[in-house]
Scaffold this motif. Structure first.
Motif, PDB file in Angstrom:
ATOM      1  N   LYS A   1       0.834  -1.209   0.000  1.00 60.42           N
ATOM      2  CA  LYS A   1       0.000   0.000   0.000  1.00 60.42           C
ATOM      3  C   LYS A   1       0.865   1.254   0.000  1.00 60.42           C
ATOM      4  N   ALA A   2       1.862   1.226   0.875  1.00 56.25           N
ATOM      5  CA  ALA A   2       2.724   2.398   1.012  1.00 56.25           C
ATOM      6  C   ALA A   2       3.540   2.620  -0.254  1.00 56.25           C
ATOM      7  N   CYS A   3       3.955   1.508  -0.861  1.00 51.83           N
ATOM      8  CA  CYS A   3       4.730   1.574  -2.097  1.00 51.83           C
ATOM      9  C   CYS A   3       3.937   2.284  -3.174  1.00 51.83           C
ATOM     10  N   ILE A   4       2.700   1.864  -3.338  1.00 48.75           N
ATOM     11  CA  ILE A   4       1.852   2.435  -4.380  1.00 48.75           C
ATOM     12  C   ILE A   4       1.591   3.909  -4.099  1.00 48.75           C
ATOM     13  N   SER A   5       1.330   4.189  -2.828  1.00 51.06           N
ATOM     14  CA  SER A   5       1.057   5.567  -2.459  1.00 51.06           C
ATOM     15  C   SER A   5       2.283   6.445  -2.679  1.00 51.06           C
ATOM     16  N   TYR A   6       3.446   5.900  -2.380  1.00 53.14           N
ATOM     17  CA  TYR A   6       4.691   6.643  -2.563  1.00 53.14           C
ATOM     18  C   TYR A   6       4.921   6.936  -4.043  1.00 53.14           C
ATOM     19  N   VAL A   7       4.681   5.930  -4.880  1.00 52.88           N
ATOM     20  CA  VAL A   7       4.867   6.111  -6.316  1.00 52.88           C
ATOM     21  C   VAL A   7       3.893   7.151  -6.850  1.00 52.88           C
ATOM     22  N   LYS A   8       2.680   7.134  -6.324  1.00 49.76           N
ATOM     23  CA  LYS A   8       1.692   8.124  -6.767  1.00 49.76           C
ATOM     24  C   LYS A   8       2.162   9.532  -6.469  1.00 49.76           C
ATOM     25  N   THR A   9       2.783   9.700  -5.301  1.00 43.35           N
ATOM     26  CA  THR A   9       3.273  11.034  -4.950  1.00 43.35           C
ATOM     27  C   THR A   9       4.508  11.383  -5.742  1.00 43.35           C
ATOM     28  N   LYS A  10       5.374  10.425  -5.928  1.00 43.84           N
ATOM     29  CA  LYS A  10       6.651  10.726  -6.553  1.00 43.84           C
ATOM     30  C   LYS A  10       6.524  10.901  -8.065  1.00 43.84           C
TER      31      LYS A  10
ATOM     32  N   HIS B   1      10.787  -3.996  -4.109  1.00 44.36           N
ATOM     33  CA  HIS B   1      11.052  -3.285  -2.875  1.00 44.36           C
ATOM     34  C   HIS B   1      11.057  -1.795  -3.086  1.00 44.36           C
ATOM     35  N   LEU B   2      10.753  -1.126  -2.026  1.00 44.64           N
ATOM     36  CA  LEU B   2      10.787   0.330  -2.089  1.00 44.64           C
ATOM     37  C   LEU B   2      12.169   0.835  -2.444  1.00 44.64           C
ATOM     38  N   SER B   3      13.158   0.001  -2.151  1.00 45.64           N
ATOM     39  CA  SER B   3      14.506   0.435  -2.472  1.00 45.64           C
ATOM     40  C   SER B   3      14.625   0.666  -3.970  1.00 45.64           C
ATOM     41  N   SER B   4      13.748   0.006  -4.744  1.00 48.73           N
ATOM     42  CA  SER B   4      13.768   0.249  -6.182  1.00 48.73           C
ATOM     43  C   SER B   4      13.345   1.672  -6.500  1.00 48.73           C
ATOM     44  N   PHE B   5      12.609   2.263  -5.603  1.00 51.42           N
ATOM     45  CA  PHE B   5      12.104   3.592  -5.908  1.00 51.42           C
ATOM     46  C   PHE B   5      12.799   4.657  -5.085  1.00 51.42           C
TER      47      PHE B   5
END
Lengths: 240, 518
Positions: free
Chosen positions: B267-276, B355-359
């Motif tokens: 969930k956090a990953c997707i939300s982070y990508v949406k913001t970034k 992983h979030l590390s990818s982003f």
């Protein structure tokens, strides 16, 4: 007047030159020494050490050479206190002057900021821009009085990337990149999340501890502690 | 080893939930590593009875794992079996996330209050449900249980005390062969082996066998006492064994933190990508992660399998906001996400890091701290070094970042003093011997440093919450009618303060969870 020159090479250099009119030997020696340093320049103390001439002789000679327009004084970015001298025919190297972005030993922030603004505006209009595109725009715009190189523009853009105002991407040839060859480096304005926005990214930075310069001294019951922390008090807006 | 503030924070959490004594035992294990009962007693200076009780609670609450090892006897004595205990740091921190986990479960499966406590057998779950819900329909409970199991929100508990055989003889010669071969087969630490030995087999982990299901409420289950306190005592039977004899026979189930954390992370990953990047990239990522499902084994998958563009498209248009997307826009998003492509003939497929590390989440967090704490110029300097990934010399740094050389030195020194950078001195040989300073970001030590600071901050938030509650307790204890004028203002202010602190803690905790994943 006896002189003792340190290195035989400077002796060699001296002989083929015809004596410049109006220069005494001391001035000659010093001038040659200064010339030998080319674009690095040399400062007073070093002149004294290398020529082994008396202090007052050196001072007088340097003054005279300056007056005759054979040498010039430049600002040494490494150490502004050292008076550095250079033969007039040379331009100070990057090491001494600090590079194109330095003006009189100080970073020309006004110039840099002005350039950044022009670049940013152009990129915002274009959505995607290449280095060449930005360079042409700057030249066209006439915002700088000197002939600015592509490399210098590149340095400005890289600095903007570091500021996270713009991002560096590779063209895919698709969408916005259709006119740019695939794989070419280009730039676009960074999305809204320039700097850690949103609770998840900024969660740590937005609380007092994230910005606290004293976090390494903070303990649960010490002088600096969360219960007594003034940053917290301010952040919470409480004063009772 | 856990970082210093990580330990303090964990100890504080245990103290809040289970009391000072448990906290002492737990802290002892966290600081000193895996210990035997005797060592814990000696170190904490608590009575044997207290330590045993604490260990029981901690094991029951999945904060400690016991395992047995063989110890060589001294002076010709026969080898004996010794029980050791290790603290499970991650599980302790998960206690803070309990409300979030409950929310996920209820979002997915509706209101389900089944798994609130450490570990329970199915029989006890049914009994407990009978008291709280007042219904004795075991079928309903059983169904809920199966739903939870299928969603993998619960799992079999690990073995209470697995036995670790001493390392096999043939491992020793391998080490002697030289450093090279030892590196190939990295020896697991005792703790890693214990956890591996305790863990149920993957095939069994989410499997409920038919005879696990009780047919009816046995009267024999005299554990169906009404008082919760008494129930706890049943589990913690007072005999010499730390572990309840019953525990060893019944199948016990517990919350599967892995699954919950995985969902939170997604969930956090997707939300982070949406913001970034943007919403579309978030939709595409969500589609890809859905298609990829969960990794089959305990091993974290580095990246997803290759998915065809058609499959991705089909999934994307099902999503909210995804209907309007076409292949072209999907490709743009995939590119922005940094997907790897594989094009063979007519096939076009993509794979992405999971992983979030990818982003570059890690970078985003650290950079935001640097910006706030040290300023914009330091931000540029840090980002430069972070991207470079190698030593850079002071002048080069100052040139590339447009920071005055004298300021650059100051910034670099400050960052270095706070352990954000490594520094080395280089003496250049040649005609002019000069001393250069070179600087570098070391991701590993930086991660440890920042994570420790985050734990420190989380602890501080909790302490401040307690402090504010304590300070305002007089006002908080007043009945509503008395809260007028100044008192009302104070009351409201206290409420506001509490909300700020607690929501910050929740956000920070999520950040810690994601950051930890790096």
């Amino acid at each position: 007047m006896s002189r003792s020159l340190v290195s035989p090479s400077s002796l060699k250099r001296k002989r083929p030159e015809t004596q410049l009119p109006g220069l005494v030997d001391a001035e000659h020696a010093i001038l040659n020494l200064i010339k030998s340093k080319k674009d690095l320049g040399i400062w007073t103390r070093e002149i004294k050490l290398e020529t082994k001439l008396a202090d007052n002789v050196v001072t007088k000679s340097v003054k005279s050479l300056l007056a005759k327009g054979l040498i010039k004084e430049v600002v040494n970015i490494q150490n502004k206190a050292k008076k550095t001298y250079m033969a007039v025919e040379f331009e100070p190297s990057k090491e001494i002057s600090g590079g194109e972005w330095y003006n009189n030993g100080e970073l020309d922030k006004q110039l840099i900021d002005a350039l950044k603004l022009v670049c940013f505006r152009y990129m915002r209009m274009q959505k995607v821009a290449t280095l060449e595109g930005v360079h042409n725009e700057i030249k066209k715009n006439g915002v700088v009085t000197f002939d600015i190189s592509s490399q210098q523009i590149g340095e400005i853009l890289n600095s903007m990337v570091l500021d996270n105002d713009i991002i560096e991407v590779k063209s895919t040839g698709l969408g916005d990149y259709y006119s740019i060859p695939i794989g070419k480096t280009c730039y676009r304005v960074a999305g809204g999340a320039g700097v850690a926005k949103g609770p998840r990214m900024g969660a740590f930075a937005t609380i007092p501890c994230g910005a606290c310069p004293r976090i390494s001294f903070c303990t649960s019951d010490g002088v600096i502690s969360p219960s007594t922390c003034v940053y917290y008090t301010k952040w919470l807006g409480i004063d009772f | 080893m856990v970082s210093p503030h990580g330990i303090q924070f964990a100890a504080h959490l245990i103290s809040s939930f289970y009391g000072e004594l448990c906290s002492k035992v737990c802290e002892c294990l966290l600081r000193r590593g895996t210990l035997t009962l005797a060592q814990i007693i000696q170190s904490t200076e608590l009575s044997r009875e207290n330590v045993i009780n604490c260990l029981r609670v901690l094991i029951h609450q999945n904060c400690v794992q016991a395992f047995a090892v063989q110890r060589e006897g001294a002076f010709g004595e026969a080898p004996r079996i010794v029980t050791q205990y290790m603290a499970l740091f991650n599980n302790i921190i998960h206690k803070l996330r309990a409300p979030k986990f409950m929310q996920i479960v209820s979002e997915e499966l509706g209101k389900d209050g089944l798994m609130q406590h450490g570990r329970l057998s199915l029989k006890r779950i049914i009994d407990r449900n009978e008291q709280t819900a007042g219904s004795s329909d075991i079928h309903v409970v059983r169904e809920s249980f199966i739903r939870l199991l299928n969603a993998r929100f619960i799992e079999r508990c690990p073995a209470p005390e697995p036995f670790l055989a001493p390392p096999a003889e043939d491992e020793a010669p391998a080490k002697r062969r030289g450093a090279k071969s030892a590196k190939i087969a990295e020896p697991k630490t005792t703790e890693q082996r214990a956890l591996a030995a305790a863990a149920p087999m993957e095939s069994m982990r989410f499997l409920m066998e038919m005879d696990d299901l009780p047919e009816k409420n046995d009267d024999e289950s005299s554990d169906s006492v009404t008082h919760r306190k008494k129930r706890k005592q049943d589990v913690l039977k007072s005999d010499e064994d730390v572990l309840d004899a019953n525990d060893k026979k019944e199948v016990l189930w517990r919350v599967n933190f892995e699954e919950l954390v995985r969902r939170l992370r997604t969930k956090a990953c997707i939300s982070y990508v949406k913001t970034k990047i943007n919403d579309e990239a978030g939709i595409v990522l969500s589609a890809i992660l859905d298609l990829s499902g969960r990794p089959e084994s305990r091993q974290k998958a580095e990246k997803t399998a290759y998915l065809s563009i058609n499959a991705i498209y089909d999934e994307v248009i099902k999503k909210e906001g995804g209907l309007g997307m076409d292949f072209e826009r999907i490709r743009v998003s995939l590119n922005q996400l940094g997907c790897e492509t594989l094009s063979t003939g007519l096939d076009e497929s993509y794979s992405i890091g999971t992983h979030l590390s990818s982003f570059s989440y890690f970078n985003a967090v650290v950079e935001s701290v640097v910006l706030r704490r040290y300023g914009r110029e330091a931000y540029r300097v840090f980002r430069l070094l972070s991207k470079a990934g190698r030593f850079l010399e002071t002048d080069k740094i100052s040139d590339s970042t447009f920071v005055e050389k004298k300021d650059a030195i100051k910034i670099l020194y400050k960052l270095w003093k706070d352990d954000y950078l490594h520094m080395e001195k280089v003496v250049s040989s040649g005609a002019r011997q000069s001393l250069f300073l070179v600087w570098r970001v070391n991701k590993q030590t930086l991660w440890e440093q920042v994570l420790d600071e985050m734990y420190h901050a989380a602890l501080n938030l909790r302490l401040r919450i307690a402090h504010e509650q304590d300070r305002g307790k007089e006002v908080l204890q007043l009945p509503r009618e008395k809260l007028v004028g100044e008192l009302e203002k104070k009351y409201k202010l206290l409420g506001k303060v509490r909300v700020i602190l607690e929501s910050s803690l929740m956000n920070l905790d999520e950040a810690i969870m994601l950051f930890h994943d790096f």
